[in-house]
Design a protein around this motif. Sequence first.
Motif, PDB file in Angstrom:
ATOM      1  N   HIS A   9      28.595  19.550  14.327  1.00  0.00           N
ATOM      2  CA  HIS A   9      27.759  20.631  14.861  1.00  0.00           C
ATOM      3  C   HIS A   9      27.625  21.756  13.826  1.00  0.00           C
ATOM      4  O   HIS A   9      26.516  22.255  13.583  1.00  0.00           O
ATOM      5  CB  HIS A   9      28.388  21.167  16.148  1.00  0.00           C
ATOM      6  N   GLN A  10      28.753  22.124  13.200  1.00  0.00           N
ATOM      7  CA  GLN A  10      28.726  23.180  12.192  1.00  0.00           C
ATOM      8  C   GLN A  10      27.896  22.769  10.977  1.00  0.00           C
ATOM      9  O   GLN A  10      27.141  23.575  10.427  1.00  0.00           O
ATOM     10  CB  GLN A  10      30.148  23.543  11.779  1.00  0.00           C
ATOM     11  N   GLN A  11      28.040  21.514  10.563  1.00  0.00           N
ATOM     12  CA  GLN A  11      27.270  21.015   9.424  1.00  0.00           C
ATOM     13  C   GLN A  11      25.773  21.027   9.730  1.00  0.00           C
ATOM     14  O   GLN A  11      24.956  21.386   8.877  1.00  0.00           O
ATOM     15  CB  GLN A  11      27.731  19.604   9.055  1.00  0.00           C
ATOM     16  N   PHE A  12      25.422  20.640  10.956  1.00  0.00           N
ATOM     17  CA  PHE A  12      24.012  20.634  11.358  1.00  0.00           C
ATOM     18  C   PHE A  12      23.449  22.054  11.361  1.00  0.00           C
ATOM     19  O   PHE A  12      22.353  22.306  10.831  1.00  0.00           O
ATOM     20  CB  PHE A  12      23.865  20.002  12.747  1.00  0.00           C
ATOM     21  N   LEU A  13      24.203  22.993  11.953  1.00  0.00           N
ATOM     22  CA  LEU A  13      23.745  24.379  12.010  1.00  0.00           C
ATOM     23  C   LEU A  13      23.635  24.984  10.611  1.00  0.00           C
ATOM     24  O   LEU A  13      22.681  25.710  10.311  1.00  0.00           O
ATOM     25  CB  LEU A  13      24.703  25.221  12.865  1.00  0.00           C
ATOM     26  N   THR A  14      24.610  24.667   9.757  1.00  0.00           N
ATOM     27  CA  THR A  14      24.586  25.185   8.383  1.00  0.00           C
ATOM     28  C   THR A  14      23.371  24.658   7.634  1.00  0.00           C
ATOM     29  O   THR A  14      22.656  25.418   6.969  1.00  0.00           O
ATOM     30  CB  THR A  14      25.875  24.796   7.634  1.00  0.00           C
ATOM     31  N   ALA A  15      23.120  23.338   7.743  1.00  0.00           N
ATOM     32  CA  ALA A  15      21.970  22.737   7.062  1.00  0.00           C
ATOM     33  C   ALA A  15      20.657  23.321   7.590  1.00  0.00           C
ATOM     34  O   ALA A  15      19.751  23.627   6.810  1.00  0.00           O
ATOM     35  CB  ALA A  15      21.988  21.219   7.249  1.00  0.00           C
ATOM     36  N   SER A  16      20.569  23.510   8.909  1.00  0.00           N
ATOM     37  CA  SER A  16      19.359  24.081   9.506  1.00  0.00           C
ATOM     38  C   SER A  16      19.148  25.508   9.021  1.00  0.00           C
ATOM     39  O   SER A  16      18.029  25.907   8.676  1.00  0.00           O
ATOM     40  CB  SER A  16      19.461  24.074  11.036  1.00  0.00           C
ATOM     41  N   PHE A  17      20.237  26.273   8.974  1.00  0.00           N
ATOM     42  CA  PHE A  17      20.142  27.660   8.514  1.00  0.00           C
ATOM     43  C   PHE A  17      19.696  27.722   7.060  1.00  0.00           C
ATOM     44  O   PHE A  17      18.819  28.513   6.694  1.00  0.00           O
ATOM     45  CB  PHE A  17      21.486  28.368   8.673  1.00  0.00           C
TER      46      PHE A  17
END
Length: 232
Positions: free
Chosen positions: A47-55
């Motif tokens: 979840h954190q990796q997805f949010l970081t990549a999206s950001f």
Amino acid sequence: MSITLDAVYREIIELRKTSEANYLNLQHSIDISRAASESTRRQINEHQQFLTASFLNNDSEHQYRRRCNILLHGIEIRSTGKPEDVRNIIEPILESLKVSDGLKSVDGCHRLGPQRPGSKRPPPIIVKFKYHSPRSEIFSNIKHVPKGVQISDHLTIYRSRLLNFLRKIRADGIIYGCGSRNGNISVQLAAKSRHIRITTFEDIEDVLGSKKPQSLIIPDTYEEIRLHGSPS
């Protein structure tokens, strides 16, 4: 009533079987809990990796929109009792930097907020050009910039925090240099060494490697995003 040794022995056997069964059940519960915990940890990381990549993708889009912008620092606010004529202020600066179309190339310009109480530094002026070529002319003729004026990229909040952290560790002598060009942040570990692009705080840790002092605490990219959210 008399109790025979054989009965006591059988009782001990039963107690041992019950104890072993309870231990196996407990171990099984622990294994299930550990597996669930590990699964949850993986889900959180994903979840954190997805949010970081999206950001970071969003941040790149915001930075791209600023590709024709520059910031002018060090220009005092002119208090005349009237609204500041920023176009009049930047016109001679553009002339000194040999911007061929001068003010005609400017789409808009303004101060980034009022003077902060207690701050000696005037807020910068943002200049938005209609196209990219004036920026190239400016940075090609940067040696002609008027005294006291500094020019920089118009960075997103996230990239500004990244660059400010690099400037701090440069001041501490941990790296040789750092800067931004066309919105991209880079670091230089030693004089004449190559410039290494930095996108996240983890990149700083990777680049420093064994040079990283134990006392240096590098922010976590996800935490920076969570706390300071907007890339704009």
